[in-house]
Every structure is written in structure tokens, then in C-alpha cells.
Motif scaffolding. Structure first.
Motif, short mmCIF file in Angstrom:
data_model
loop_
_atom_site.label_atom_id
_atom_site.label_comp_id
_atom_site.label_asym_id
_atom_site.label_seq_id
_atom_site.Cartn_x
_atom_site.Cartn_y
_atom_site.Cartn_z
N THR A 119 0.68 -1.17 -0.04
CA THR A 119 -0.07 -0.04 0.24
C THR A 119 0.75 1.27 0.23
O THR A 119 0.52 2.09 -0.77
CB THR A 119 -0.91 -0.12 1.18
OG1 THR A 119 -1.91 -1.29 1.24
CG2 THR A 119 -1.83 1.23 1.28
N ARG A 120 2.05 1.16 0.78
CA ARG A 120 2.79 2.52 0.94
C ARG A 120 3.46 2.65 -0.54
O ARG A 120 3.68 3.71 -0.77
CB ARG A 120 3.89 2.18 2.08
CG ARG A 120 4.70 3.50 2.32
CD ARG A 120 5.86 3.07 3.31
NE ARG A 120 6.59 4.24 3.39
CZ ARG A 120 7.86 4.05 4.16
NH1 ARG A 120 8.10 2.86 4.99
NH2 ARG A 120 8.71 5.25 4.35
N GLU A 131 4.28 5.89 -5.19
CA GLU A 131 4.36 5.86 -6.84
C GLU A 131 3.62 6.57 -7.24
O GLU A 131 3.62 7.47 -8.42
CB GLU A 131 4.13 4.39 -7.31
CG GLU A 131 5.21 3.33 -7.25
CD GLU A 131 4.58 2.14 -7.75
OE1 GLU A 131 5.65 1.25 -7.95
OE2 GLU A 131 3.41 1.96 -7.86
N THR A 132 2.21 6.80 -6.60
CA THR A 132 1.30 7.89 -7.21
C THR A 132 1.87 9.42 -6.92
O THR A 132 1.74 10.42 -7.88
CB THR A 132 -0.03 7.71 -6.31
OG1 THR A 132 -0.38 6.51 -6.71
CG2 THR A 132 -1.28 8.77 -6.76
N THR A 189 4.68 10.13 -9.59
CA THR A 189 3.92 10.48 -10.90
C THR A 189 3.47 11.86 -10.86
O THR A 189 3.46 12.66 -11.93
CB THR A 189 2.76 9.31 -11.09
OG1 THR A 189 3.42 8.19 -11.05
CG2 THR A 189 2.16 9.60 -12.23
N ALA A 190 2.56 12.29 -10.00
CA ALA A 190 1.97 13.76 -9.69
C ALA A 190 3.44 14.68 -9.74
O ALA A 190 3.09 15.74 -10.52
CB ALA A 190 1.41 13.69 -8.42
N ALA A 191 4.60 14.28 -9.06
CA ALA A 191 5.75 15.48 -9.05
C ALA A 191 6.14 15.52 -10.65
O ALA A 191 6.41 16.23 -10.85
CB ALA A 191 6.51 15.00 -8.16
N LEU A 192 6.34 14.39 -11.12
CA LEU A 192 6.78 14.39 -12.63
C LEU A 192 5.71 15.31 -13.47
O LEU A 192 6.47 15.99 -14.49
CB LEU A 192 6.94 12.78 -13.01
CG LEU A 192 8.01 11.94 -12.55
CD1 LEU A 192 7.93 10.67 -13.05
CD2 LEU A 192 9.36 12.80 -12.98
N ASP A 193 4.56 15.00 -13.25
CA ASP A 193 3.60 15.73 -14.11
C ASP A 193 3.80 17.44 -13.99
O ASP A 193 3.44 18.10 -14.85
CB ASP A 193 2.23 15.48 -14.05
CG ASP A 193 1.86 13.80 -14.32
OD1 ASP A 193 0.85 13.31 -13.87
OD2 ASP A 193 2.55 13.35 -15.41
N GLU A 194 3.84 17.74 -12.57
CA GLU A 194 3.69 18.90 -11.97
C GLU A 194 5.23 19.75 -12.74
O GLU A 194 5.19 20.73 -13.24
CB GLU A 194 4.14 19.32 -10.70
CG GLU A 194 4.07 20.59 -10.15
CD GLU A 194 2.76 21.28 -10.40
OE1 GLU A 194 2.80 22.66 -10.64
OE2 GLU A 194 1.67 20.81 -10.65
N LYS A 195 6.31 18.77 -12.78
CA LYS A 195 7.71 19.26 -13.36
C LYS A 195 7.36 19.51 -14.87
O LYS A 195 8.08 20.35 -15.32
CB LYS A 195 8.44 18.36 -13.05
CG LYS A 195 10.02 18.61 -13.66
CD LYS A 195 11.03 17.54 -13.62
CE LYS A 195 12.24 17.94 -14.06
NZ LYS A 195 13.49 16.83 -13.95
N LEU A 207 11.37 11.20 -3.02
CA LEU A 207 10.38 10.24 -3.45
C LEU A 207 10.94 8.83 -3.84
O LEU A 207 10.61 7.64 -3.86
CB LEU A 207 9.09 10.86 -4.14
CG LEU A 207 8.61 11.91 -3.33
CD1 LEU A 207 7.39 12.37 -4.46
CD2 LEU A 207 7.80 11.17 -2.24
N GLU A 208 11.97 9.30 -5.08
CA GLU A 208 12.66 7.97 -5.55
C GLU A 208 13.35 7.08 -4.57
O GLU A 208 13.24 6.00 -4.85
CB GLU A 208 13.62 8.37 -6.68
CG GLU A 208 12.61 8.89 -8.01
CD GLU A 208 13.19 9.49 -8.89
OE1 GLU A 208 12.95 9.91 -10.14
OE2 GLU A 208 14.59 10.01 -8.85
#
Length: 292
Positions: free
Chosen positions: A165-166, A171-172, A175-181, A234-235
């Protein structure tokens, strides 16, 4: 050596059962031989017999051999049912549903393969028994150890689910951070294009626009750096979580193997001993009856 198409552990279990079946088969053949020998010793004491006497002796021998073979076949069927019961019980503990194909039991090609495997295994086991001394078997685990292993497996499974779950959450977020970047980089490129298009305007407008662009660029670069640092964190957290997950899965696999080993070391031995004891008692009782 012929192979059965299973892993080494399961092949060893097959070999163990084939040795047990070979022993039972040998005991049955010895009993049949003893029936004929008893007939020779008790009835064939004269040189000539009438047809009725020969028929009477053969009928008696047929009845004894028929009863012995029928008893052995029934016992073999019950033994196979107990073996299947052990396998199904272990599978149900892990929520598995096993299936059997009865048509394969009469497949001559497969039967010949098993016969070849038994022949090669019996030959190799005879060579090994003459060269290597008999090694003592490990004592089976007690019931307390089994309960402890069950609790350990349950805890590892629970921790495994938490880590999964963690991992999905991290991962979510990544993904959101990459989209914002990506959005920030696109905005920066758009501003740079606007800056290039406005170069032909008046000097005052150019200066004012350049100042605005510089301020926005600085702000975007700062935000982009913050996002990059957050993404790196996060990575790293994602990698650590994956390592923890692999470690827990390895512990879970080890506990499952120990639990399966305990199950295999308890019931099989007691069942085989009980069956052999009952069979020996039946043979002694049959011989006493034949002697009478």
C-alpha cells in the motif's frame, strides 16, 4: 535417470512414496507366496490325488489368494486417498484448489515413464545404500513450533500488504511530481517564447517585460528545483520501500517452507507406521488361521 517433470523437492517426495509402495507390494507378494507354500506343506503329502481333491485344494488356494489380493488393493486405495488428503489439506491452508486428471492414470506412455523412473531410482538407491551409511532423520517439530510459524507467516503477510500500500502511494506521489515538473517546464518555455516575440516593442516595454519574465523565471526555477528535490526524495523512499518489500517476501517464503516441512514430517510417518502395524497383525492372524 528418468525425470518426472517436477522440482527436486517434489521428486524426492515421489521417491519416498514409491519406496513405501514397493515395500507394501513386496509384503503382498510374500504373503501370496506363503499361501502357495502353506498349501504345499499342508496338503501335498501324498503322491496321488483325485480330481475332486485337486479341485478342492485349488478352490481353497483361490479363496485365500483372492482375499489377500482384494485386501491389499483396498488398503492401497485407502492409502492413496490419505495421501491425496494430505496434499489437499496443505493446499487449502494457502487457499489453493488442486485438480486431478483421472484419464492420465491409464496413460501407457506415462506409466512406462514412471516404471523407468522407479527402476532407475531403485538401482541408484541400491548403489547408494551399499556405499553410504544410513543417516538419522530429524525429529519432527512439535505443535508449538507450528503455531509460532503460523503466527510469523500471518505477521509477514500483514506487513507485506502494508508495504504494498505504501509503495502504491509513493508511486502515485512520484507520478504527480513528474507531471507538475512537466507543466512548469512548459510554462517556462512559453514565457521564453513570449520574451523573444516582444523584443521588437519599445525599450520601456521591453525592460518591463524582461523584468517580469526574469521574476517569473526565477520563481519557476525555484519551484522546479523544489520539485526536483522532492522527486529525488520520493525516488529514494520508493527504492527503500521496494527493498523492504523484497526482504519481507523472502522472510515469508522462508517461513512457508519451514511450515510445509513440518507438515510433511508429522502425519506421513505416523500414518505409514499405523498401516504397517495393522498389516503385520493381519498377516500373523491369517497365518494362524491357515495353520489351524
Amino acid at each position: 535417470q528418468a525425470e518426472l517433470g517436477v522440482n527436486e523437492h517434489h521428486q524426492n517426495e515421489v521417491v519416498s512414496y514409491m519406496r513405501f509402495a514397493r515395500f507394501k507390494r513386496g509384503m503382498c507378494l510374500k504373503t501370496v507366496d506363503s499361501c502357495f507354500q502353506d498349501l504345499k506343506d499342508s496338503r501335498l503329502v501324498e503322491e496321488t490325488f483325485t480330481v475332486d481333491e485337486v479341485i478342492d485344494m485349488l478352490d481353497g488356494l483361490q479363496s485365500v489368494v483372492h482375499s489377500e489380493v482384494e485386501s491389499e488393493l483396498i488398503n492401497t486405495t485407502y492409502t492413496n486417498v490419505l495421501l491425496l488428503r494430505q496434499l489437499f489439506s496443505q493446499a487449502e491452508k494457502w487457499y489453493l484448489k488442486l485438480q486431478t486428471d483421472v484419464s492420465d492414470l491409464e496413460n501407457r506412455e506415462l506409466l512406462d515413464q514412471v516404471a523407468e523412473f522407479e527402476k532407475s531410482e531403485y538401482t541408484s538407491s541400491n548403489k547408494k545404500s551399499t556405499a553410504d551409511p544410513v543417516k538419522p532423520k530429524l525429529a519432527p517439530l512439535n505443535e508449538g513450533g507450528s503455531e509460532l510459524l503460523n503466527k510469523t507467516v500471518a505477521l509477514l503477510q500483514e506487513e507485506n500488504e502494508k508495504l504494498k500500500t505504501r509503495l502504491r502511494t509513493i508511486e502515485t506521489q512520484a507520478t504527480a511530481a513528474l507531471d507538475e515538473k512537466s507543466k512548469l517546464e512548459k510554462s517556462l518555455r512559453d514565457l521564453q517564447m513570449i520574451q523573444g516575440d516582444q523584443k521588437n516593442n519599445a525599450n520601456q516595454d521591453i525592460t518591463e517585460l524582461e523584468n517580469k519574465v526574469a521574476a517569473l523565471k526565477s520563481q519557476f526555477e525555484k519551484t522546479l528545483n523544489d520539485r526536483t528535490a522532492n522527486q529525488k526524495f520520493l525516488e529514494e523512499d520508493l527504492m527503500t520501500t521496494k527493498h523492504d518489500l523484497l526482504k519481507v517476501q523472502d522472510q515469508l517464503s522462508t517461513a512457508e517452507k519451514e511450515l510445509e516441512k513440518k507438515f510433511q514430517q508429522t502425519a506421513a510417518y505416523r500414518n505409514m507406521k499405523d498401516i504397517l502395524t495393522k498389516k503385520n497383525e493381519q498377516i500373523r492372524d491369517l497365518r494362524r488361521r491357515l495353520s489351524k
